[in-house]
Write an enzyme that holds these catalytic residues in place. Structure first.
Site, mmCIF file in Angstrom:
data_model
loop_
_atom_site.group_PDB
_atom_site.id
_atom_site.type_symbol
_atom_site.label_atom_id
_atom_site.label_comp_id
_atom_site.label_asym_id
_atom_site.label_seq_id
_atom_site.Cartn_x
_atom_site.Cartn_y
_atom_site.Cartn_z
ATOM 1 N N ASP A 190 -10.706 -6.449 0.080
ATOM 2 C CA ASP A 190 -9.928 -5.817 1.138
ATOM 3 C C ASP A 190 -9.565 -6.919 2.137
ATOM 4 O O ASP A 190 -10.018 -8.073 2.016
ATOM 5 C CB ASP A 190 -10.746 -4.698 1.787
ATOM 6 C CG ASP A 190 -9.860 -3.599 2.394
ATOM 7 O OD1 ASP A 190 -8.653 -3.831 2.590
ATOM 8 O OD2 ASP A 190 -10.391 -2.511 2.680
ATOM 9 N N HIS A 226 -12.086 -1.618 9.333
ATOM 10 C CA HIS A 226 -11.010 -2.307 10.041
ATOM 11 C C HIS A 226 -11.495 -2.789 11.406
ATOM 12 O O HIS A 226 -11.019 -3.806 11.922
ATOM 13 C CB HIS A 226 -9.804 -1.375 10.247
ATOM 14 C CG HIS A 226 -9.088 -1.018 8.994
ATOM 15 N ND1 HIS A 226 -9.467 0.038 8.201
ATOM 16 C CD2 HIS A 226 -8.017 -1.585 8.389
ATOM 17 C CE1 HIS A 226 -8.653 0.117 7.171
ATOM 18 N NE2 HIS A 226 -7.773 -0.863 7.247
ATOM 19 N N ASP A 240 0.864 -1.181 0.000
ATOM 20 C CA ASP A 240 0.000 0.000 0.000
ATOM 21 C C ASP A 240 0.900 1.230 0.000
ATOM 22 O O ASP A 240 1.467 1.590 1.043
ATOM 23 C CB ASP A 240 -0.888 0.028 1.252
ATOM 24 C CG ASP A 240 -1.958 -1.042 1.227
ATOM 25 O OD1 ASP A 240 -2.906 -0.907 0.454
ATOM 26 O OD2 ASP A 240 -1.840 -2.011 2.005
ATOM 27 N N ARG A 249 -7.144 10.879 1.818
ATOM 28 C CA ARG A 249 -6.641 9.820 0.931
ATOM 29 C C ARG A 249 -7.344 9.897 -0.423
ATOM 30 O O ARG A 249 -6.788 9.454 -1.431
ATOM 31 C CB ARG A 249 -6.877 8.437 1.546
ATOM 32 C CG ARG A 249 -6.087 8.179 2.814
ATOM 33 C CD ARG A 249 -6.591 6.914 3.512
ATOM 34 N NE ARG A 249 -6.348 5.722 2.718
ATOM 35 C CZ ARG A 249 -6.882 4.521 2.994
ATOM 36 N NH1 ARG A 249 -7.710 4.391 4.031
ATOM 37 N NH2 ARG A 249 -6.604 3.490 2.237
#
Length: 355
Positions: free
Chosen positions: A287, A214, A99, A171
């Site tokens: 993911d 997450h 990443d 981001r």
């Protein structure tokens, strides 16, 4: 392993276990038998930064199609080059992944031991325009290629429409899809120019959520027309620019799917929408399957099988790699997943490796 073969010739040479292994991109720690962990937060102190004999032995039994490095796996240039060389030699001819978005999610640029270009954020870079984004992606791709990486999980194609979003923020290139779209495309072209695979993330969009996948469950209230008028605009632009991969989010979209199943496990979103309506023909990668939105509700084997059944090709970082591998193998052997379906994903993965 695959460099001199066509995807079809390479596929025919693989055993069933080899094919199943191609589906997985794992952390280095998943291949180290001495490391057992419940949460990824436990991993940095191990500082796993070299391939051990134990990793080689496990990879012979459980070959992986890719390996994803995190910041704690990287010390300096000498260590990184040696580590990547040894990882590439493991069974499975793994794609070497990272990443490196530019900004706060940058495993190499975030390490002061590396002399590489650094960027405040994609939102800040967006203000300089399309050419600046293209040049930044070329620069990021160039140093990734120099160190030995194949795949960068970037660019972020999300539209940062929710000011309460704690995951995406700067981001993303913009809160406006029309502004973000050409910048996403420029980033894809820049990585490609540098010889690195790019990946649009996080389909069908993580910018309109408040929760962090997450940690646990996250959802969007949008229906498909709403998404198509906003979130899909940058994804369509990135696909048109030739993005070879799309990463799915673990975001539920009940107004689209009729359920609270995460997008990564939803055939409506992956097969019907991403493949069907958007016409994406490349590889779909989930993911991380160890993330709370999946881990709290599904076992490692269950999540891996469900993602493959939904239309994913690459299964990223399951909580228990061996259990996920065995679960997919069992599903193929008992007919829940046909070998033809398995082969379709492996062909897409091999096409990434033979380029």
């Amino acid at each position: 392993m695959f460099a001199e073969r066509s995807p079809e010739a390479s596929l025919s040479a693989l055993s069933l276990r080899d094919k199943v292994g191609q589906l997985f991109i794992v952390r280095p720690e998943a291949l180290e038998p001495s490391i057992r962990y419940e949460s990824d937060a436990e991993l940095p102190p191990y500082r796993l930064q070299a391939v051990s004999d134990g990793m080689r032995a496990r990879a012979r039994e459980y070959p992986a199609g890719g390996v994803l490095l995190y910041g704690h796996n990287i010390l300096d240039e000498k260590q990184l080059k040696a580590f990547l060389k040894d990882l590439r030699a493991l069974p499975g001819a793994p794609l070497l992944c990272i990443d490196e978005e530019g900004g706060r999610v940058s495993r190499i640029a975030g390490n002061p031991a590396f002399d590489v270009p650094r960027y405040e954020s994609m939102a800040a870079l967006a203000k300089a325009g399309e050419q600046a984004v293209y040049e930044a992606a070329c620069a990021i791709g160039a140093y990734l290629r120099r160190y030995g990486f194949d795949l960068d999980f970037a660019p972020v194609a999300d539209v940062n429409t929710n000011p309460d979003n704690i995951v995406i923020g700067t981001r993303a290139f913009s809160a406006d899809p029309a502004t973000a779209a050409p910048l996403v495309a420029a980033y894809v072209r820049g990585l490609s120019e540098a010889g690195v695979l790019g990946c649009l993330k996080h389909f069908p969009g993580h910018g309109d959520t408040r929760a962090d996948t997450h940690l646990g469950f996250a959802s969007t209230a949008k229906d498909w027309p709403g998404m198509d008028a906003c979130e899909m605009i940058p994804f369509r632009a990135g696909i048109a620019a030739g993005a070879p991969l799309v990463m799915t989010a673990h975001v539920a979209a009940p107004a689209v799917t009729g359920s609270d199943v995460p997008a990564s496990l939803s055939p409506v979103l992956l097969a019907d929408k991403l493949r069907g309506e958007l016409g994406f023909t490349g590889a779909i990668v989930t993911d991380g399957l160890e993330m709370g939105a999946v881990r709290e509700r599904y076992g490692s084997a269950e999540a891996a099988v469900a993602a493959l059944q939904a239309g994913a090709d690459l299964l990223l970082c399951p909580q228990d790699y061996c259990a996920a591998f065995d679960g997919v193998l069992d599903a193929v052997q008992d007919g829940r997943i046909s070998e033809a379906r398995l082969d379709a994903s492996v062909r897409r993965i091999l096409a990434l490796k033979i380029r």
